[in-house]
Design a protein around this motif. Structure first.
Motif, PDB file in Angstrom:
ATOM      1  N   LYS B  40      -0.711  -1.550   4.614  1.00  0.00           N
ATOM      2  CA  LYS B  40      -0.449  -2.118   3.285  1.00  0.00           C
ATOM      3  C   LYS B  40       0.963  -1.772   2.801  1.00  0.00           C
ATOM      4  CE  LYS B  40      -3.972   0.016   1.335  1.00  0.00           C
ATOM      5  NZ  LYS B  40      -4.432   0.859   2.472  1.00  0.00           N
ATOM      6  N   SER B  41       1.306  -0.478   2.870  1.00  0.00           N
ATOM      7  CA  SER B  41       2.659  -0.088   2.428  1.00  0.00           C
ATOM      8  C   SER B  41       3.718  -0.711   3.329  1.00  0.00           C
ATOM      9  CB  SER B  41       2.811   1.428   2.434  1.00  0.00           C
ATOM     10  OG  SER B  41       2.003   1.996   1.428  1.00  0.00           O
ATOM     11  N   THR B  42       3.429  -0.762   4.608  1.00  0.00           N
ATOM     12  CA  THR B  42       4.372  -1.383   5.532  1.00  0.00           C
ATOM     13  C   THR B  42       4.653  -2.822   5.118  1.00  0.00           C
ATOM     14  OG1 THR B  42       3.561   0.034   7.308  1.00  0.00           O
ATOM     15  CG2 THR B  42       4.797  -1.931   7.967  1.00  0.00           C
ATOM     16  N   PHE B  84       6.795   1.389  -6.349  1.00  0.00           N
ATOM     17  CA  PHE B  84       6.569   2.273  -5.206  1.00  0.00           C
ATOM     18  C   PHE B  84       5.306   3.109  -5.344  1.00  0.00           C
ATOM     19  CE2 PHE B  84      10.612   2.389  -2.641  1.00  0.00           C
ATOM     20  CZ  PHE B  84      11.245   1.362  -3.311  1.00  0.00           C
ATOM     21  N   GLN B  85       4.678   3.343  -4.188  1.00  0.00           N
ATOM     22  CA  GLN B  85       3.539   4.262  -4.167  1.00  0.00           C
ATOM     23  C   GLN B  85       4.028   5.664  -4.559  1.00  0.00           C
ATOM     24  OE1 GLN B  85       1.344   4.205  -0.482  1.00  0.00           O
ATOM     25  NE2 GLN B  85      -0.099   5.786  -1.169  1.00  0.00           N
ATOM     26  N   TYR B  86       5.170   6.041  -4.034  1.00  0.00           N
ATOM     27  CA  TYR B  86       5.772   7.330  -4.396  1.00  0.00           C
ATOM     28  C   TYR B  86       7.186   7.086  -4.932  1.00  0.00           C
ATOM     29  CZ  TYR B  86       1.993   8.866  -1.363  1.00  0.00           C
ATOM     30  OH  TYR B  86       0.756   9.054  -0.796  1.00  0.00           O
ATOM     31  N   LEU B 169       2.752  -4.203  -6.236  1.00  0.00           N
ATOM     32  CA  LEU B 169       2.428  -2.892  -6.798  1.00  0.00           C
ATOM     33  C   LEU B 169       1.662  -2.094  -5.752  1.00  0.00           C
ATOM     34  CD1 LEU B 169       1.092  -4.085 -10.296  1.00  0.00           C
ATOM     35  CD2 LEU B 169       3.435  -3.630  -9.625  1.00  0.00           C
ATOM     36  N   ASP B 170       2.311  -1.071  -5.205  1.00  0.00           N
ATOM     37  CA  ASP B 170       1.690  -0.315  -4.120  1.00  0.00           C
ATOM     38  C   ASP B 170       0.975   0.913  -4.672  1.00  0.00           C
ATOM     39  OD1 ASP B 170       0.885   0.640  -1.700  1.00  0.00           O
ATOM     40  OD2 ASP B 170       2.904   1.062  -0.919  1.00  0.00           O
ATOM     41  N   GLU B 171      -0.350   0.869  -4.653  1.00  0.00           N
ATOM     42  CA  GLU B 171      -1.187   1.997  -5.103  1.00  0.00           C
ATOM     43  C   GLU B 171      -0.713   2.557  -6.441  1.00  0.00           C
ATOM     44  OE1 GLU B 171      -3.439   4.051  -2.738  1.00  0.00           O
ATOM     45  OE2 GLU B 171      -3.098   2.871  -0.924  1.00  0.00           O
ATOM     46  N   THR B 172      -0.490   1.667  -7.366  1.00  0.00           N
ATOM     47  CA  THR B 172      -0.020   2.085  -8.675  1.00  0.00           C
ATOM     48  C   THR B 172      -1.052   2.967  -9.369  1.00  0.00           C
ATOM     49  OG1 THR B 172       1.430   0.202  -8.881  1.00  0.00           O
ATOM     50  CG2 THR B 172       0.715   1.180 -10.935  1.00  0.00           C
TER      51      THR B 172
HETATM   52 MG   LIG Z   1       0.219   3.034   1.514  1.00  0.00          MG
END
Ligand SMILES: [Mg+2]
Ligand SMILES: Nc1ncnc2c1ncn2[C@@H]1O[C@H](COP(=O)(O)OP(=O)(O)O)[C@@H](O)[C@H]1O
Lengths: 492, 249
Positions: B40-42, B84-86, B169-172
């Motif tokens: 997913k993040s990729t 970003f997730q982080y 939105l990555d793992e917001t």
């Molecule tokens: Mg991820």
């Protein structure tokens, strides 16, 4: 007419006994042969029409220099300098420059363009032949002749002396005799001694008692500055309660044929006086493979001689292949203060070994050191600093903060603090950090629409903010721009 | 708005995305769910043009144009935004300074005039109030010392100011307590717009209680393996990802 030109003209009219100099050279020739000898020292002194005492001073330095060896303790590496293979005197214009901007290194021109330097001024900086003789070009550099004139008038009214040191030696010998070499002794170090023997020219500033210099003094305003050459000598004296802010250098890189630079700067602050000395150093750092570039071995020292005096050094160093430089303060007067604010940027194959010395001698003396080193490319950036408290320096205080920022993984940053305290009541604080512009930080910025160059500039400007704030306004903006340009191509 | 066709991408020669097909029409909000490590993040990085990923096959059509070769900053200015997730910390750069630099960089890239300071201040103030972002936070260096919740709110603040066409939105929701989750979700919902598409990546169904998607996609082992309505999220919540684990092999 500029004082130097005057001197050169006068000297060239004197019929000089060539034999005396031991080499066959016409005094009208603008260049002494390569190598260093007593004769060369005499030649330089004669060229400048110096009084005997000055010649003796130089000769003494030269004889002492012969007994000294080059220091090797710093972290910089360079091929051995052959001191016999250098020219020690070459008058303005003796080395043929490019005939027009077409013959100038395109990279240098690109830099001027980025800095927004007017066309005519670029010619002068690039050393295009004849450019600085044209009145119109001079106007471009100094805004207008009237600015310079008003400026001189105003200083005169205030009683401030601001001239070439060669002029001061002739016009104000008593002051020069009293202070020259009183902060950086002739035998201080190898390069300072060399400078004492052969110094070419430089600035002289004298602020009388109680006078607040009405404007920032800038080398940029002194026409003679253009060709002071490789062994610059500066002496600034602030009498009791006087104040001066002095700016050295400019943000535009200058074409320079001299590989070795060994300047000496001496500052003297008497009771309640304050001197602010700001530098932007932007000499040729060498090409992409690390070839060429200036070796910069400088001795800068300020003496807080009077009680409650204050000396503050601010430097932005982006140029030179090698920088060896430690602007220092001797805190002799009680309650005197020393400050050192530094930004040192290195990219490509540059090597920087810079820092400061704060020597606490008087009671309740204070010093503050803020150093920001930025290393990119394959460069090496070392902060080297000494803080010492003498036995009598009760209540001495120092705060040191050294931060390093690395861009990429082929560069290095080093912090070498030395602390010597002989007084139990002295309090020295030291903070140091090293950080890196990481790929993910950069990507974060790109994702928000910044180019990698804008991103680096933003991060770097944040990093150097505390020091930039110390610079006079007009310098600060240019310095920021300069830092960004120096780091171009360091990522992506 | 976004059309991904048979997207293959690898990092250091290792294939992570193995034929992603996905369509997000203009104005819709889609969710991508899937087990950890499914890519997913990729996908979010490949969409936004991060260095280091090789797209070996397929295309990413954004507004009908293939953006695979487009540099990250150009995609950003064209309207691709990634929360970003982080979120990264940038010491020394005040949040306010960063916001202004980003907004003006994008405006410049689009040939628009830079914002005047009063205009900029007004925009930030309005957006910040809605997200409980204080003036004090705006003065602090970007994300430095921010709590998890503050960082995520700051991401949504940037989204609000940059007004993207496509927001990923990555793992917001990760690392947020229930109150923070509500604030952030409300912020996102307020940005739903007929002209804006969103791709909400999450591991958990709970975010989708707040941000109700038009469609839910399940990602597994570098592919979209199932697509359905919002009810699919509930099913996943009940059954877990066990059914999809096998596909990872
Ligand atoms: Mg991820
Ligand atoms: N920089 C990397 N180098 C090598 N493998 C990576 C890298 N980033 C992610 N991966 C691998 O790619 C797969 C997908 O990761 P990711 O996209 O982060 O999944 P998700 O976001 O769905 O949890 C994982 O197996 C992960 O280990």
């Amino acid at each position: 007419m500029p004082a130097i030109q005057e001197t050169v003209d006068q000297v060239s009219q004197i019929d000089v006994d060539q034999y005396k100099y031991g080499f066959v050279t016409d005094i009208e020739s603008d260049r002494a042969p390569k190598g260093l000898s007593e004769d060369i020292v005499r030649f330089i002194s004669a060229k400048k029409n110096e009084p005997d005492w000055m010649l003796e001073w130089r000769l003494d330095a030269y004889r002492r220099w012969l007994t000294m060896t080059e220091p090797t303790w710093s972290r910089v590496h360079y091929p051995k300098i052959d001191f016999e293979d250098l020219y020690y005197y070459s008058a303005p214009k003796s080395t043929p420059g490019p005939k027009s901007l077409d013959e100038v290194d395109p990279e240098l021109l690109a830099m001027y363009e980025k800095l927004g330097i007017p066309l005519r001024e670029r010619e002068i900086l690039a050393g295009v032949e004849g450019a600085s003789d044209r009145r119109v070009a001079v106007d471009a550099v100094f805004d207008s002749v009237s600015v310079v004139t008003t400026f001189k008038e105003e200083l005169k009214k205030a009683g401030v002396i601001f001239c070439a040191i060669s002029e001061a030696i002739r016009e104000y010998p008593e002051i020069v005799k009293k202070y020259l070499g009183s902060v950086v002794p002739v035998t201080d170090n190898f390069y300072a001694t060399l400078n004492s023997a052969v110094f070419s020219d430089g600035s002289f500033v004298y602020i009388p008692e109680g006078v607040r210099c009405p404007m920032e003094l800038s080398t940029y305003f002194r026409i003679n500055e253009r060709n002071t050459g490789q062994f610059e000598r500066t002496l600034i004296i602030a009498e009791k309660g006087a104040y001066v802010s002095y700016l050295e250098g400019c943000t535009a890189p200058m074409r320079d044929e001299n590989q070795l630079h060994a300047a000496v700067v001496e500052l003297v602050a008497l009771e309640d006086a304050e001197i602010k000395y700001s530098t932007v150093q932007n000499w040729y750092p060498g090409d992409k493979d690390g070839k060429g570039g200036i070796y910069n071995f400088v001795t800068k020292r300020g003496d807080c001689r009077g009680d409650r005096s204050k000396i503050s050094w601010t430097q932005v160093e982006t140029g030179s292949a090698i920088t060896w430089k430690y602007p220092s303060c001797i805190l002799r007067g009680d309650d005197s203060q020393g400050e050192f604010y530094s930004i040192a940027v290195s990219n490509g194959y540059q090597q920087v070994d810079s820092g400061t010395k704060m020597i606490h001698l008087g009671k309740n003396t204070k010093s503050r050191i803020i150093s920001k080193g930025i290393a990119a490319g394959r460069s090496d950036n070392t902060y080297r600093g000494l803080v010492s408290a003498h036995r009598k320096a009760s209540g001495a205080r120092n705060f040191t903060n050294c931060d390093s920022l690395l861009i990429g993984d082929k560069c290095g940053a080093h912090t070498v603090p030395y602390i010597e305290s002989k007084n139990a009541s002295a309090v020295f604080e030291h903070e140091a950090t090293t950080s890196k512009i990481a790929d993910d930080q950069l990507f974060y910025c790109l994702q928000r629409g910044l180019s990698s160059e804008e991103a680096v500039a933003l991060i770097v400007n944040g990093f150097v903010k505390d020091v930039i704030q110390q610079l006079p306004m007009e310098f600060a903006v240019e310095a920021q721009k300069l830092i960004s340009i120096s780091l171009e191509g360091s990522v992506g | 708005m976004l059309e991904i066709k048979n997207l293959h991408a690898s990092i250091d020669g290792k294939e992570i995305l193995r034929g992603v097909d996905l369509i997000v029409p203009t104005g819709e909000v889609h969710a991508i769910m899937g087990p950890n490590g499914s890519g997913k993040s990729t996908l979010s990085y490949v969409l936004s043009g991060r260095d280091g990923y090789d797209v070996t096959d397929g295309e990413i059509l954004f507004d009908g144009k293939d953006i695979v070769e487009m540099p990250a900053e150009e995609r950003a200015s064209a309207g691709v935004f990634l929360a970003f997730q982080y979120p990264l910390e940038i010491p020394g750069v005040a949040t306010m300074t960063f916001l202004k630099a980003a907004m003006n960089a994008q405006r410049k890239a689009r040939g628009e005039a830079e914002l005047t300071t009063p205009d900029f201040m007004r925009r930030v103030k309005t957006a910040a109030e809605k997200l409980n972002v204080t003036q004090e936070m705006l003065r602090r260096p970007l994300n430095v010392g921010f709590s998890g919740g503050e960082k995520k709110r700051n991401e949504i603040l940037q989204m609000a100011l940059l007004e993207p066409k496509l927001a990923v939105l990555d793992e917001t929701d990760s690392g947020l307590d229930i109150d923070a989750l509500r604030v952030v979700s409300e912020g996102v919902n307020a940005l739903r717009d007929p002209g804006r598409s969103m791709l909400v990546i999450t591991h958990y169904q709970r975010l989708l209680d707040h941000i109700v998607p038009d469609k839910v996609h399940v990602m597994s082992a570098g592919r979209i393996v199932r697509t359905g309505g919002p009810e699919l999220a509930l099913e996943l919540e009940a059954k877990g990802y066990a059914d999809y684990a096998g596909e990872a092999a």
